[in-house]
Every structure is written in C-alpha cells, then in structure tokens.
Write a protein that holds these residues in place. Structure first.
Motif, PDB file in Angstrom:
ATOM      1  N   PHE A   1     -21.786   3.282  26.655  1.00 24.67           N
ATOM      2  CA  PHE A   1     -21.398   3.300  28.055  1.00 24.67           C
ATOM      3  C   PHE A   1     -22.168   4.367  28.823  1.00 24.67           C
TER       4      PHE A   1
ATOM      5  N   PRO B   1     -26.125   3.529  30.119  1.00 23.47           N
ATOM      6  CA  PRO B   1     -26.268   2.795  31.387  1.00 23.47           C
ATOM      7  C   PRO B   1     -25.655   3.531  32.566  1.00 23.47           C
ATOM      8  N   LEU B   2     -24.590   4.290  32.288  1.00 23.36           N
ATOM      9  CA  LEU B   2     -23.986   5.034  33.388  1.00 23.36           C
ATOM     10  C   LEU B   2     -24.968   6.069  33.925  1.00 23.36           C
TER      11      LEU B   2
ATOM     12  N   ALA C   1     -28.152   5.842  33.718  1.00 23.00           N
ATOM     13  CA  ALA C   1     -29.208   5.111  34.430  1.00 23.00           C
ATOM     14  C   ALA C   1     -28.748   4.721  35.827  1.00 23.00           C
ATOM     15  N   ALA C   2     -27.478   4.272  35.903  1.00 23.33           N
ATOM     16  CA  ALA C   2     -26.949   3.884  37.218  1.00 23.33           C
ATOM     17  C   ALA C   2     -26.914   5.079  38.153  1.00 23.33           C
TER      18      ALA C   2
ATOM     19  N   LEU D   1     -30.367   5.809  39.318  1.00 17.86           N
ATOM     20  CA  LEU D   1     -30.784   4.808  40.308  1.00 17.86           C
ATOM     21  C   LEU D   1     -30.135   5.077  41.670  1.00 17.86           C
TER      22      LEU D   1
ATOM     23  N   ALA E   1     -24.297  -4.140  32.757  1.00 15.60           N
ATOM     24  CA  ALA E   1     -24.686  -2.844  33.327  1.00 15.60           C
ATOM     25  C   ALA E   1     -25.980  -2.995  34.119  1.00 15.60           C
ATOM     26  N   LEU E   2     -26.947  -3.686  33.516  1.00 14.53           N
ATOM     27  CA  LEU E   2     -28.212  -3.897  34.224  1.00 14.53           C
ATOM     28  C   LEU E   2     -28.004  -4.773  35.460  1.00 14.53           C
TER      29      LEU E   2
ATOM     30  N   MET F   1     -26.574  -2.632  38.141  1.00 15.79           N
ATOM     31  CA  MET F   1     -27.575  -1.712  38.719  1.00 15.79           C
ATOM     32  C   MET F   1     -28.541  -2.456  39.642  1.00 15.79           C
TER      33      MET F   1
ATOM     34  N   MET G   1     -26.829  -3.400  42.751  1.00 19.11           N
ATOM     35  CA  MET G   1     -26.695  -2.255  43.659  1.00 19.11           C
ATOM     36  C   MET G   1     -27.931  -2.133  44.549  1.00 19.11           C
ATOM     37  N   ILE G   2     -29.088  -2.299  43.935  1.00 24.00           N
ATOM     38  CA  ILE G   2     -30.328  -2.198  44.720  1.00 24.00           C
ATOM     39  C   ILE G   2     -30.449  -3.411  45.659  1.00 24.00           C
TER      40      ILE G   2
ATOM     41  N   TRP H   1     -18.777  -2.796  35.674  1.00 26.89           N
ATOM     42  CA  TRP H   1     -20.215  -2.667  35.935  1.00 26.89           C
ATOM     43  C   TRP H   1     -20.655  -3.529  37.125  1.00 26.89           C
TER      44      TRP H   1
ATOM     45  N   LEU I   1     -20.681  -2.214  40.617  1.00 26.82           N
ATOM     46  CA  LEU I   1     -21.744  -1.332  41.137  1.00 26.82           C
ATOM     47  C   LEU I   1     -22.473  -1.998  42.302  1.00 26.82           C
TER      48      LEU I   1
END
Lengths: 603, 417
Positions: free
Chosen positions: A20, A23-24, A26-27, A30, B200-201, B204, B207-208, B260, B263
């Motif tokens: 967890f 990726p957290l 990484a988030a 970002l 998760a990806l 992310m 989000m962008i 996730w 996000l």
C-alpha cells in the motif's frame, strides 16, 4: 536481532502495508508535482518595478505596448490616452509600475468623459488586477454625474464605499481632475481641487494603478504619482468614522459617507425597529407591515446637509429622520418621508412622547421602484427639503436643531444606497431649484392658464373660480402679485387656504381683493361650502397694476399683507392645516410671482 | 508492408538492411509499440508537413491578431494557433482571471505544467516544448489505446483503431499546443490500468486526467464502473440478488482499491483550491465560459440554435455555416456510436462517451469536432467495424484527406474548432 527484523518484514500484515505504501508514496509525489506546478510554476507572476517618484505622464511620447490591458482599444491620440471602443462594458489599462504597501502617495489624472464613465483604479493587487483593487469612478447615474468610490473584491461587482452627486447633468461632457491621496489605511478624494471625501478606509494596500473606461470611450491625460510622507499631508476633515458629539468642519465638505457593508452591529448604524440588513453594499429594511421602522447612525451633526439615495423595493413610504436626540427611538426627531400611498412627501417632527406634528406636505409623482435622492439642509433654526434636485420646502422651523441621522420606512421595503453628509458652514443653502407650485396644480373650476411667468383666470362670468396648487401645509407664507382687469369693476382675486381637500371649499379660509381692488375681505366657507365673511378693509388699489398680496399662515392665526404692509394681523384660525389654492372672481385675473415659503417667517 | 519491401527488386544496401530487420521483427511481440508508432509517424508527417506547406504556400491572413510565436521555426509555429496562445501565456506568466472576460483559468493545468517543466530542456522555448509534449503524449496515448483495444477486441481491431484516431480529421490538434493529446494519454492510461485492475495506478492517472480538462473528472465514473464490473456488478444485472451480494462482498474485501479510485477527483480539487486561493473563485474555469460564447443553454438549446442556422444557408453560393454543420454531424454520430459502445463495451463506456460529447454540447455545439477526438471508445467501435474492407478503405481515405484540409485551415487562422 536481524532475524527478528527479517521476520517482521516477512509478516503478511507488513507486506500488505508495503504494498500500500509504495503506490501511496507515488500518489503523493504525483500530487506534489501537480501542486508544485500550479503554485510554483504557474502562479500568476508579479514582475513590476516600483514607481520612481514623482512620476509624470503626459502621454506625449508614451509607449503603452507594455502596459497591461483588459479589453478596449487603447491608443495615444493628440497627447492623450484614449480608449475609443464604444461598444463594450468596460476596459482597463494598468501602468506597469507598483507602489509599495508602505508608500503614502497622491495619484492624479485628468478625465475627459462624454455620456459614459471613467475611473482611476489604485492599489490593484497582482494577481487578479481586475478583482482586488480600489476604484474611483465618475459615472452618469440618476441623470447626473456622480463620483462613486469603493473597491472590487473577488467578483466583478463594485463594493461601494460611497457616492457623491456632482450636480452636473449627465448629458453634459465631464472634464475633471481627479486626485486620490492615499496614506497607510485611509484615502481622500479631490475633484478639481475641491476635497469631496476623506478618511475612507483602505482595503487594499500597495499595488498597481490603472485607468478604466466604463461602458464606452474615455480620454485620460496628465497622470502623475507623487509620494507623500505622512498622514498630515492629506487633507483631513473631521473623521467621519469615529463618533463625535458635534461635527464642526469647514464649509461644504463631505464629512460622512455611508459604508453599508460588513457587520451591521459594527457599522455605526443601530436599528431601533424593523429588519435591517446590509446587502450588496446597500442597507435594506425588509419588514413590510408596520410603521416608523428606523435605524440611526452613531454621529450627531449640526448645520449640515444630509443626502439619502434610496429606492423602494415594495411599498412607498421610505424617508429619513434627522436631528434625533437619541438613537433608541424616533422621539424628538424630525421626519421627512413619502406618504403611504406614494402620492406625496410630508414632513414634521415627533415630540418627546412620539406624537407626530406635521409641518407640511406636497404632492409628488409616485416613487415607484426608482432611485430617489432626498436631501435635507438643516440650518441653525430652519430646514429645507430637496427631492431629486427640486426644492420641496424651505425655511421650515426646526423643532430639534441637532442630533443623529436616521433612516425610516413604513409599510414598505426600503433600499438605501448611500447616505452622505456635508457641512454647510456659514452658508444657508446650496443652490437648488425653487418650489414648483405649478407642478401639481389642479383646476376646480374656471379657465386657468398656467404659464411660467404667471397664472391667468380668463372666465368672465360673475362667479368664484378656484384652482388648487397641490400643496398642503401648516405654517407658511403664500404670496403673489395680482393684477385685476380695468374693464370689469367688480373683479377680484386672492388665495384660499386650509382646504380640507384639493377640490373642497367647505372649511377653507379665503381672502381676496374685491370690487376691482377697492376692498380686501376675508372669511371662511362653512360645512356646506357657503362663504361666511369675517372682515374687510378698504385698500383702493389701481386695477390693471400688479399688487402684492401675502398671507402669513401661523399655527393659530394668519396675517394679511398688501404691497408689503401688514393690513390685517392675527386673524384667528380654527383649522390647523390644509390645501392651498387661488381664487378669482370673474376675469381675466393674473397671478404672477407666486411664491410659497414654508415656515412662518416674514416674506 | 512486409511483402512490398521484401519483393522490392534490386534493393539498395540500406533498404536491404532495413528489410531484413523489419522482416525479422516479432510483430506479435512488438505490435503494441510498432503499430501505434507507425500510425503516429504517418499521420504526423501529414500534419507537420502539410502544415508547413500550408503556411508557406497559402497566403494566410496578416495582422496583429494573427500572431506567430515562433516565426524562426515554421515547423513548430504552425502548431500554435487560436487557444495555443492561452496555453503559452499560462506557461510564461501563470494563470490570470478577469471575471466576464476570456481568461486563462478556463484552461486546465496539466498540459501547461508539463510544458513548463519541459521548456528548460529545450532552451526555454515554450512553443517547441509544447509541440514535443503534445507529440509524446500522443504516442503514449496511441500505445495505451492499442493495448486497451487489444484487451477488448483483439489486435486487428487495435491496429485499425490507432490509425483511425490518429488520422481523424481533427487529429491535427494532437500535434498542436492544445491539451487533446495530454488528456487522451492520461484518460487512456486511467482506463487501461482500471481494466487491468491496477487500481492505484488507475487512481493516480485519473487524478491527472481530472486536472487535464474540464470534463476530465468524468473518467472517475468509468473507473468506478470498472471497479463494479470487477465485482460482477452490471447495470443489466441489477435486478438479481447475487449482483448486490457480490457488491457487498466487494465493498467488504476490496474497499482499499475502491479508495484508490477516489484519487481521481483530487486533481480537479487541487486546481479548484488553487483558483480559490489565487482568485477567490474555485469554479473560475466554469465562470468564464460565457466569455467564449458558451453558457448553459439546456440539453437541446444549443442544438436547436445551430440547427436553425442551418436552415438559412445556401450551399449553392457557399453561404453556409460549415462549422455548425460539422459539429451537428459529429454530435449525431457520437451519440449513435455511444449507444453501440454501451451495448458492446458496457454502460460505463457508453455513458462516458455520451457525457464526453453532451457536456460540452450543453453549452454550445462549437468545437464539438475537436471534443469528439478524445472519446476513444467510439474509435474502438470503428476499429471493430473496420474489419469490413470497404469501411476500412473509406475511413482510411476520408480521414487523412480531411486531416490535411483541416490542417491547412488551422494553420491559416481559419477557426475550425
């Protein structure tokens, strides 16, 4: 130890946390990059150098390419900065120099305006030049040029700190030199070297200055910025923001301007009844049902002019209180307001117990939902009333000579845009139009012709002919030059007053010349409208010549003057007030120089 | 292509070398990269080359309002027209906002941020950096599109799909200093990772995406649909008890992944917070829309307005509103294809496609031919249908021809979209 640590790392729970966490992280990175980009790389940039004082700009050889423009077509034309595009709401140009928050300075600009407004923006904040800034606008409003000053916050709506009518018709071009003097937390405004307002709170400090055309084209010239060192350098009439017992200042200077914004409790305005709120820079009383709702300012004034700009959202009867002895009620104060039916304006005073005594009434056009400017000039002993630039009444005796200013509504929702108070110093009045007695005249019978230079009744049959002149009053002087015909020996003319209605003679008083000017007689109409004479005198006037007749109407009696001599004093009156009219017996009879002065002073 | 190259008589040395290597390429293994790359190269040659020739050969308008940000390099200058100026202003001066007037806050930040980050690597040449960012994102978008389409429809459809989208008539905006390629890249990455259940990806990238464009946050709905689908939930099965049991089970066991996906709106919220802090209006990007002639006109108001204008045109004399015609045409096509998408790919993609066109159409039909460019599911459907040879040939002729024409228009300051 190592084995223990390794075991911990291989624990399934820890493994899931690791899954967890990566990726957290990484988030977060970002998101951090996105926000770094926004705040670090794309933040609005401020790259302005400070003014070199004194800054002079005559627009003779100026390159305005680097100036910041928002709309419009800006160019240098004949040594002037011109925005010549007429079909747009507003356009702005900002001079790419800044003033520091700590700088006290004076900015001056010549504006050339025709039909549409222009303004000077100062302390404009970057970013958001058009949002966070102060502005002084010269705009046509309510058919005259006005100076409106205030600021823009985040939106596109000006937050008015005040407005001052300039007394110049909106259809005339306006060429004016506008000066704004800024100190640490206040600013003052001068127009053509005349200080109009000072000690206005500054909301934004430092920043850029800009010029704006509003709703059309505008011309600007001779822009200058000069540094000033201290508060003492700024013209400072008495502070309008702190309560003072009595405000005594120089002649004809605006000493108070309303700021209907922020918290009502902290604003200096205190309601004693009704539902009063600030909304969009205006003070609104929302309670419709009920009478004499009021709100009172925290300063007292003497010898001043108060000007209230207001409109009705519902109902008709808004107005003002003045010379109030206390802030908690209307008792003891003076009142001017529209009547409940909106057909006129009346004035008078409240006694200590709150009972109202009327001092006058005049018919007006219904206020509807239009903006109106009601002005009262309160002098040491008398006051005058001006509505929308026209004098309604003059020299009315003051029951209360000084005190607080208040606003009032009855049976209506009133919206008050501004209250402006200026001192009158030693002067007695500001130039206004005389009372227009003919504006609301109403013929009862006869052939009455109303001309600017006089009124003529031309019916020749042997009868009394009456016209009401649309004024109801209590204490006043009514006077006129009366010319009787030479060829009709029994013709006569005079005045009729305290009529219970505009077309009703029953109960009214009348006096007139009779027998072609040989006599003057007076009396009263009974309940059935039959005239009962009370007296007569021989005056032996020459027919064909104008003769001056004046009646001084007091609370309990009236005097009669002929050719500026009191012929009959103190004739008792039973009726307290009523409508005014003119009366002619046969004709043609000419009434000229008709004049009314409210209050019981001598003509 | 392989057959032509291998049969080429008396090949020169370099071609022999190239041919031998091309023939030895494992297309099955590298197709995900090579097909998008060829589509990219061919179509970009049309756009860049056509744009360059259009600029030097066609006498375009002159004047102060027809600016040229890079007159020293026409290859990149031609890619900066119309809204490009707003993006370049953002990159150079940051955002500005004047209520009621056209302001840069209307343009979402991801693309200008990327250009701003990239510019120092290209001698602080924002125009060059902008063109390069656009092209890199386009290439990435085509790769993701290929991969995603391959998962959904197979590799043959994927090959056609990347060509169709890259050669679409308004695909010139993928090369321009516009946000189209950036948005397409991040939205496809989001969907691809969601489809791969890499939540998760997906979150992310989502989000962008939501900070890339005004409609970007709609991708969240698509990701949520994918999450629901991963738990056997579908609109068509909502009447079944087990559908909801599966969902309840998913919420209990898979809430972390659901988290996730949340996000996605954070990008939009970040931009709104920035607007609030700097300009006091968190929806300033929406508030200024009216200054572009866009404003809420109701679901049919804009369409009716444009349709009425079509009734007063004369095709014979050329007095026509060709922009309106194209926009209404694409609106109709996308709506129809969205229904097909709904049926073939599921409700999530159908709704995404519909919202992708209806949200901008709600405030006006202007520029719909550009907005349609990034609605990738409709290109996937076209790719699927393209197995019919006649349709494939028709699209492969019509699309590039109009791409060339539109490029000429764009380069010469004729407003296209």
């Amino acid at each position: 130890m190592v084995a223990q640590f390794t075991a911990k790392l291989n624990n399934p729970r820890w493994i899931s946390i690791k899954k967890f966490a990566a990726p957290l992280a990484a988030a977060i990175v970002l998101l951090g990059l996105l926000n770094y980009g926004l705040y670090g790389r794309l933040a609005p940039k401020a790259t302005f150098v400070p003014y070199q004082y004194p800054y002079q700009q005559d627009f003779s050889t100026t390159d305005i390419q680097s100036w910041i423009k928002f709309g419009g077509n800006w160019l240098i034309n004949n040594g002037q900065l011109t925005q010549d595009k007429t079909s747009l709401d507003s356009a702005s140009i900002y001079i790419p120099f800044s003033v520091s928050e700590k700088d006290g300075y004076t900015a001056q600009i010549l504006l050339g305006l025709k039909e549409t407004g222009g303004s000077l923006s100062f302390n404009a904040q970057y970013p958001g030049l058009e949002q966070n800034r102060h502005t002084v606008q010269l705009i046509p409003r309510d058919s005259q040029w006005q100076m409106v000053y205030g600021y823009f916050q985040k939106g596109s709506q000006i937050y008015e700190q005040g407005a001052i009518p300039l007394g110049i018709k909106a259809d005339q071009p306006l060429n004016a030199k506008l000066t704004v003097a800024i100190t640490n937390d206040r600013y003052a405004l001068t127009l053509d070297d005349k200080l109009l307002v000072s000690n206005v709170p500054l909301v934004y400090k430092g920043g850029l200055m800009g010029l704006n055309s509003l709703d059309g084209a505008a011309q600007f010239d001779e822009f200058s910025v000069t540094q000033i060192s201290s508060l003492a350098s700024v013209p400072t009439p008495q502070s309008a923001l702190q309560p003072t017992p009595i405000t005594v200042v120089d002649d004809n200077v605006v000493i108070y301007t309303s700021q209907f914004a922020g918290n009502l409790e902290d604003s200096g305005w205190k309601p004693f009844s009704g539902d009063w709120t600030f909304e969009n820079g205006k003070l609104i009383q929302r309670q419709l049902d009920g009478y004499d709702f009021g709100i009172v300012n925290d300063q007292t004034f003497q010898n001043y002019q108060v000007e209230v700009n207001f409109r009705h959202q519902q109902g008709n009867s808004a107005g003002m209180l003045f010379n109030l002895p206390q802030r908690e009620s209307k008792n003891g104060g003076q009142l001017v307001r529209y009547t409940d039916d909106g057909k006129g304006l009346f004035w008078g005073y409240f006694d200590a117990q709150g009972a109202f005594t009327g001092q006058g009434y005049i018919n007006t056009a219904p206020p509807a939902q239009d903006s109106h400017v009601l002005t009262v000039q309160s002098l040491p002993d008398t006051y005058s009333i001006i509505l929308d630039g026209n004098t309604v009444a003059q020299d009315i005796p003051l029951n209360s000579r000084q005190g607080f200013i208040g606003l009032t509504t009855s049976q209506s929702v009133g919206e008050f845009a501004s209250v402006s108070i200026s001192n009158l110093g030693s002067s007695t009045a500001i130039g206004t139009k005389p009372i227009d007695l003919l504006a609301n005249s109403q013929t009862v019978n006869g052939q009455w012709e109303y001309n600017p230079d006089g009124i003529q009744q031309t019916e020749t049959e042997a009868a009394d002919y009456v016209t009401g002149i649309g004024v109801l009053a209590e204490q006043y002087v009514i006077e006129s030059d009366i010319t009787l015909p030479t060829e009709i020996t029994d013709a006569g003319g005079g005045v009729i007053f305290h009529m219970p209605a505009r077309d009703t003679l029953a109960g009214a008083y009348m006096l007139r010349f009779g027998n072609g000017g040989k006599i003057l007689f007076w009396g009263r109409y009974d309940d059935k409208g039959v005239f009962i004479g009370q007296g007569s005198v021989d005056v032996n006037l020459e027919p064909g010549e104008p003769h001056h007749l004046a009646v001084v109407v007091k609370t309990n009696s009236f005097d009669i003057q002929v050719d500026n001599k009191t012929i009959v004093p103190d004739v008792p009156l039973e009726q307290k007030s009523g409508w005014l009219g003119l009366i002619s017996f046969r004709g043609p009879v000419i009434f000229s120089h008709l004049r009314m002065t409210l209050g019981a002073s001598q003509p | 292509m392989n057959r032509i190259l291998t049969n080429f008589p008396q090949s020169p040395v370099w071609l022999t070398w190239a041919t031998s290597h091309v023939t030895t390429i494992d297309w099955a293994r590298w197709g995900w990269l090579l097909h998008p790359m060829f589509a990219f190269l061919i179509t970009r040659a049309v756009v860049m080359g056509g744009g360059y020739i259009a600029d030097i050969a066609v006498p375009g308008p002159t004047g102060q309002e027809f600016w040229h940000p890079a007159p020293e390099n026409l290859f990149i200058d031609v890619m900066a027209r119309w809204d490009s100026g707003f993006y370049l202003n953002i990159v150079r001066d940051g955002y500005d906002y004047t209520p009621g007037q056209q302001s840069t806050v209307a343009f979402f930040p991801v693309y200008p941020i990327l250009v701003n980050f990239a510019a120092p690597f290209f001698g602080n040449n924002s125009v060059l950096a902008g063109v390069i960012v656009s092209h890199l994102c386009l290439l990435g978008a085509l790769i993701f599109l290929y991969l995603f389409t391959e998962v959904e429809f197979g590799s043959a459809t994927a090959q056609r799909t990347v060509y169709y989208i890259a050669a679409f008539p308004t695909a010139l905006f993928f090369s321009a200093i516009y946000t189209e390629s950036t948005f397409l890249f991040f939205s496809l990455a989001t969907v691809y990772f969601a489809r791969r259940r890499s939540w998760a990806l997906a979150g992310m990238m989502g989000m962008i995406t939501s900070a890339s464009r005004i409609v970007g946050v709609v991708i969240w709905a698509l990701v949520l649909f994918e999450w629901l689908r991963s738990h056997d939930w579908a609109l068509s099965r909502i009447h079944k008890r087990e559908t909801w049991q599966n969902l309840r089970s998913g919420l209990r066991t898979d809430w972390g992944n659901l988290l996730w996906t949340c996000l996605t709106p954070v990008g939009l919220l970040s931009y709104m917070l920035y607007l609030k802090r700097n300009f006091g209006d968190p929806i300033a990007f929406w508030s200024v829309q009216s200054s572009w002639g866009r404003g809420s006109k109701g679901p049919f108001g804009a369409i009716i307005q444009d349709f009425n204008s079509l009734l007063h045109q004369n095709f014979g004399t050329g007095e026509i509103f060709w922009n309106s015609l194209l926009n209404l045409l694409i609106l109709a096509v996308v709506i129809v294809l969205s229904l097909v998408v709904w049926r073939r790919m599921g409700a999530g993609y159908g709704i995404y496609s519909l919202l992708g066109i209806l949200i901008p159409a709600e405030s006006g039909t202007g520029s719909l031919i550009r907005y349609a460019l990034v609605i990738f599911p409709i290109f996937m459907i076209l790719g699927s249908w393209g197995r019919r040879v006649w349709l494939d040939r028709m699209l492969m002729i019509i699309f590039p021809v109009f791409l060339g024409i539109f490029t000429v228009l764009f380069v010469n300051w004729i407003f296209l979209a």
